[in-house]
Design a protein around this motif. Structure first.
Motif, short mmCIF file in Angstrom:
data_model
loop_
_atom_site.label_atom_id
_atom_site.label_comp_id
_atom_site.label_asym_id
_atom_site.label_seq_id
_atom_site.Cartn_x
_atom_site.Cartn_y
_atom_site.Cartn_z
N PHE A 159 -77.07 20.73 -19.82
CA PHE A 159 -76.06 19.68 -19.92
C PHE A 159 -74.92 19.92 -18.93
O PHE A 159 -74.44 19.00 -18.27
CB PHE A 159 -75.49 19.61 -21.35
N ASP A 160 -74.49 21.17 -18.85
CA ASP A 160 -73.40 21.53 -17.95
C ASP A 160 -73.76 21.25 -16.50
O ASP A 160 -72.94 20.73 -15.73
CB ASP A 160 -73.07 23.01 -18.14
N ASN A 161 -74.99 21.55 -16.12
CA ASN A 161 -75.41 21.33 -14.74
C ASN A 161 -75.51 19.84 -14.41
O ASN A 161 -75.14 19.41 -13.31
CB ASN A 161 -76.76 22.01 -14.51
N LEU A 162 -75.99 19.04 -15.37
CA LEU A 162 -76.06 17.59 -15.15
C LEU A 162 -74.66 17.00 -14.97
O LEU A 162 -74.43 16.17 -14.08
CB LEU A 162 -76.77 16.92 -16.32
N GLU A 163 -73.73 17.43 -15.81
CA GLU A 163 -72.37 16.92 -15.69
C GLU A 163 -71.68 17.45 -14.44
O GLU A 163 -70.81 16.78 -13.87
CB GLU A 163 -71.57 17.28 -16.94
N TRP B 76 -70.05 8.16 -22.91
CA TRP B 76 -71.34 7.47 -22.96
C TRP B 76 -72.34 8.11 -21.99
O TRP B 76 -73.53 8.22 -22.29
CB TRP B 76 -71.17 5.99 -22.63
N LEU B 77 -71.84 8.58 -20.83
CA LEU B 77 -72.75 9.21 -19.87
C LEU B 77 -73.16 10.61 -20.34
O LEU B 77 -74.30 11.02 -20.15
CB LEU B 77 -72.07 9.29 -18.50
N ARG B 78 -72.22 11.32 -20.97
CA ARG B 78 -72.55 12.63 -21.54
C ARG B 78 -73.66 12.49 -22.58
O ARG B 78 -74.61 13.28 -22.61
CB ARG B 78 -71.31 13.26 -22.16
N THR B 79 -73.55 11.48 -23.43
CA THR B 79 -74.60 11.22 -24.42
C THR B 79 -75.92 10.87 -23.75
O THR B 79 -76.99 11.32 -24.17
CB THR B 79 -74.17 10.08 -25.36
N GLY B 80 -75.83 10.08 -22.68
CA GLY B 80 -77.03 9.70 -21.95
C GLY B 80 -77.73 10.89 -21.31
O GLY B 80 -78.97 10.99 -21.34
N PHE B 81 -76.96 11.81 -20.74
CA PHE B 81 -77.55 13.02 -20.15
C PHE B 81 -78.31 13.82 -21.21
O PHE B 81 -79.42 14.32 -20.95
CB PHE B 81 -76.44 13.89 -19.55
N ARG B 82 -77.73 13.97 -22.38
CA ARG B 82 -78.36 14.79 -23.42
C ARG B 82 -79.60 14.10 -24.00
O ARG B 82 -80.57 14.77 -24.33
CB ARG B 82 -77.32 15.10 -24.49
N LEU B 83 -79.53 12.79 -24.07
CA LEU B 83 -80.71 12.05 -24.52
C LEU B 83 -81.83 12.16 -23.50
O LEU B 83 -83.01 12.36 -23.85
CB LEU B 83 -80.34 10.58 -24.74
N PHE B 84 -81.49 12.07 -22.23
CA PHE B 84 -82.48 12.20 -21.16
C PHE B 84 -83.17 13.57 -21.20
O PHE B 84 -84.40 13.65 -21.11
CB PHE B 84 -81.81 11.98 -19.80
N PHE B 85 -82.39 14.62 -21.32
CA PHE B 85 -82.99 15.96 -21.34
C PHE B 85 -83.88 16.15 -22.57
O PHE B 85 -84.96 16.75 -22.47
CB PHE B 85 -81.90 17.03 -21.32
N GLY B 86 -83.44 15.65 -23.73
CA GLY B 86 -84.25 15.77 -24.93
C GLY B 86 -85.60 15.07 -24.78
O GLY B 86 -86.64 15.60 -25.17
N SER C 112 -83.69 15.31 -34.09
CA SER C 112 -82.69 16.12 -34.79
C SER C 112 -81.90 16.98 -33.80
O SER C 112 -80.68 17.11 -33.92
CB SER C 112 -83.38 17.03 -35.82
N ALA C 113 -82.60 17.54 -32.81
CA ALA C 113 -81.92 18.38 -31.82
C ALA C 113 -80.96 17.56 -30.96
O ALA C 113 -79.85 18.02 -30.66
CB ALA C 113 -82.96 19.08 -30.94
N ILE C 114 -81.37 16.36 -30.55
CA ILE C 114 -80.50 15.51 -29.73
C ILE C 114 -79.27 15.09 -30.52
O ILE C 114 -78.15 15.05 -29.99
CB ILE C 114 -81.28 14.28 -29.22
N LEU C 115 -79.45 14.77 -31.79
CA LEU C 115 -78.32 14.39 -32.63
C LEU C 115 -77.31 15.53 -32.73
O LEU C 115 -76.09 15.33 -32.62
CB LEU C 115 -78.82 13.99 -34.02
N LEU C 116 -77.80 16.73 -32.92
CA LEU C 116 -76.93 17.90 -33.02
C LEU C 116 -76.31 18.25 -31.67
O LEU C 116 -75.22 18.85 -31.62
CB LEU C 116 -77.73 19.09 -33.55
N ALA C 117 -76.96 17.85 -30.59
CA ALA C 117 -76.49 18.17 -29.25
C ALA C 117 -75.28 17.35 -28.82
O ALA C 117 -74.76 17.55 -27.72
CB ALA C 117 -77.61 17.98 -28.22
N GLN C 118 -74.80 16.44 -29.65
CA GLN C 118 -73.64 15.63 -29.30
C GLN C 118 -72.33 16.40 -29.43
O GLN C 118 -71.27 15.89 -29.05
CB GLN C 118 -73.60 14.36 -30.16
N LEU C 119 -72.38 17.62 -29.97
CA LEU C 119 -71.17 18.45 -29.97
C LEU C 119 -70.77 18.72 -28.53
O LEU C 119 -71.61 19.02 -27.69
CB LEU C 119 -71.43 19.76 -30.72
#
Length: 512
Positions: free
Chosen positions: A397-401, A415-425, A225-232
């Protein structure tokens, strides 16, 4: 003859006027967008630092290559002053417009209040009555009040340090102190997933035939749920999420302490400070209590990020709306934390369990309170944990990007932004499952994080602002900084002592 001389003089004046008019209005536009979020292009410097441009016409080429550069520089400087007054004219790193925190600079005092409230109130506040069991009424309230005023002062320091005199904006706490982010998100997965499990048990009841999920599966449900919401995409885009988080935090804090008071005190309540076996043990228990109080105050590692979402100019610096939002938020925070600490200690005294107020509510009033009310409190905690996850994960997320944009010199693709957030979650979920005893280390974590709140801002103020040596401001900030570091060392020592003497149940990969 005189008539011809007059005509020649008039012609010369007309030529000079035409030449001045051409210079004062150069035929090229200054590059200044109202916000990086509109064009995804950062503001560029003007004047001597501006990049050379190819003239668009022979007319423009004529005036851009004439030796009349000084009047043109004055015109550009004049326009620069106007842009500074209008706003959005600060020195920005070219990467700023590509990163989640500073991608949008349309923030305001309301957004600042929402983000500060969401990041400033958390479930750790429910542990405050535990500190009073050691400190007692008088010293507990005094220490809580001093900690509140101290961290509010250092928060003000950070807001002032956001913009340097050279118009450079420090929009990330990480760049000032190299502090690490992400640990709070692991705790939120444990709290959110565990509370989801309790909520299901309350709703389903003892007669429910549905097979319940395991604790690990509840952690996974919360993380998804958190990762899904993190796509903002950026920090401004989650202002609504922070508003929901702030409302739910205030709601469950108020609901829990009101229920605890109105339901009456359990039998055997005592307010005598708990006695240890020796004076050394008493000292370390006091230090551990101070660590719990420090752990309740959070959000300093996000204040620069929140302020970085705001427009700024010479006449309207971002610190003004930021401080207005923070003042409003901290009035609400005080109205939540102090009733929780005082009301919780009055209701349960030394009987309050290690899990804090929510655990005490389940333990002592679970039978005589409607499942609807207890379930509502649990759901509010879950929603707040989901909202807090977003704002605390955004710096990660900001630091990864930032790593990507630094090497590739272009914005991070979707797609990479989504991948970063999925990885952290997934990483946070793994740590939550592997180390489920982390919430038991509240005093230790509070001591380790204490310099971020009470010490570093004072040191940074002295080093960056350079107040006169031995002045009152110089003295008070050095004193607060040094005291914060010493207090951090003592609190960490006390927490380690408590863990050694009283022990801790360590169960790796076995969340309960």
């Amino acid at each position: 003859m005189g008539h011809e001389v007059v005509e020649m003089m008039m012609q010369r004046k007309a030529d000079q006027a035409a030449e001045t008019t051409a210079i004062s209005a150069p035929p090229f536009r200054l590059q200044c967008s109202p916000s990086p979020s509109v064009t995804r292009s950062p503001l560029q410097g003007l004047g001597d630092t501006a990049a050379p441009r190819t003239p668009k016409s022979p007319f423009a080429s004529r005036f851009m290559t004439t030796p009349l550069a000084s009047p043109m520089k004055k015109a550009i400087a004049s326009m620069q002053g106007y842009l500074e007054e209008a706003g959005h004219f600060t020195k920005l790193d070219p990467q700023e417009a590509w990163l989640p925190i500073t991608e949008s600079r349309n923030g305001n005092a309301y957004y600042a209040a929402f983000h500060t409230l969401c990041s400033g109130i958390g479930v750790q506040a429910l542990l405050l009555p535990l500190a009073l069991t050691t400190l007692g009424w008088t010293w507990g309230i005094i220490c809580l009040s001093v900690a509140f005023m101290w961290q509010l002062y250092t928060l003000w320091l950070l807001i002032q340090l956001h913009e340097s005199e050279s118009r450079i904006r420090y929009s990330r706490y990480l760049r000032l102190t190299m502090a690490a982010f992400g640990g709070t998100c692991v705790t939120l997965i444990m709290i959110g997933g565990g509370t989801m499990k309790i909520f299901f048990q309350l709703v389903c009841g003892e007669t429910c035939t549905v097979k319940p999920l395991t604790t690990v599966e509840w952690y996974l449900a919360f993380t998804c749920s958190a990762i899904l919401l993190a796509q903002l995409p950026n920090l401004n885009s989650i202002a609504g999420v922070s508003l929901i988080g702030a409302i739910t935090a205030v709601s469950y804090c108020t609901l829990i302490w009101v229920l605890s008071i109105t339901k009456g005190r359990p039998t055997g309540v005592s307010y005598e400070p708990q006695q240890a076996k020796s004076d050394v043990a008493t000292l370390f228990k006091i230090l551990n209590a101070l660590g719990i109080i420090a752990f309740a105050f959070r959000g300093h590692n996000l204040v620069l990020e929140i302020q970085g979402t705001m427009p700024s100019s010479t006449k309207r610096p971002s610190r003004l709306p930021m401080w207005r939002g923070v003042k409003f938020a901290y009035v609400i925070i005080a109205l939540c934390l102090f009733p929780l600490a005082i009301g919780g200690y009055w209701a349960y005294g030394n009987l309050i369990p290690n899990g804090g107020m929510l655990t005490a509510l389940y333990k002592y009033h679970g039978q005589d309170t409607s499942n609807l009310i207890v379930g509502l409190a649990s759901m509010l905690v879950v929603i707040n944990s989901l909202s807090s996850f977003q704002i605390y994960a955004m710096p990660v997320f900001d630091n990864l990007e930032f790593r990507y944009t630094s090497s590739m010199h272009k914005p991070c693709p979707r797609w990479l932004r989504t991948g970063f957030r999925l990885f952290f979650g997934c990483l946070a979920f793994f740590i939550a499952v592997a180390l489920p005893f982390l919430p038991s280390l509240a005093g230790l974590i509070g001591g380790v994080a204490l310099p971020i709140t009470l010490a570093y801002p004072s040191f940074m103020w002295v080093l960056i602002k350079k107040p006169p040596k031995y002045s009152f401001v110089w003295f008070i900030n050095w004193l607060l900084g040094a005291l914060g570091m010493v207090l951090s060392l003592l609190v960490v020592t006390g927490a380690i002592w408590i863990l050694i003497t009283e022990g801790i149940e360590v169960h790796l990969f076995k969340p309960q």
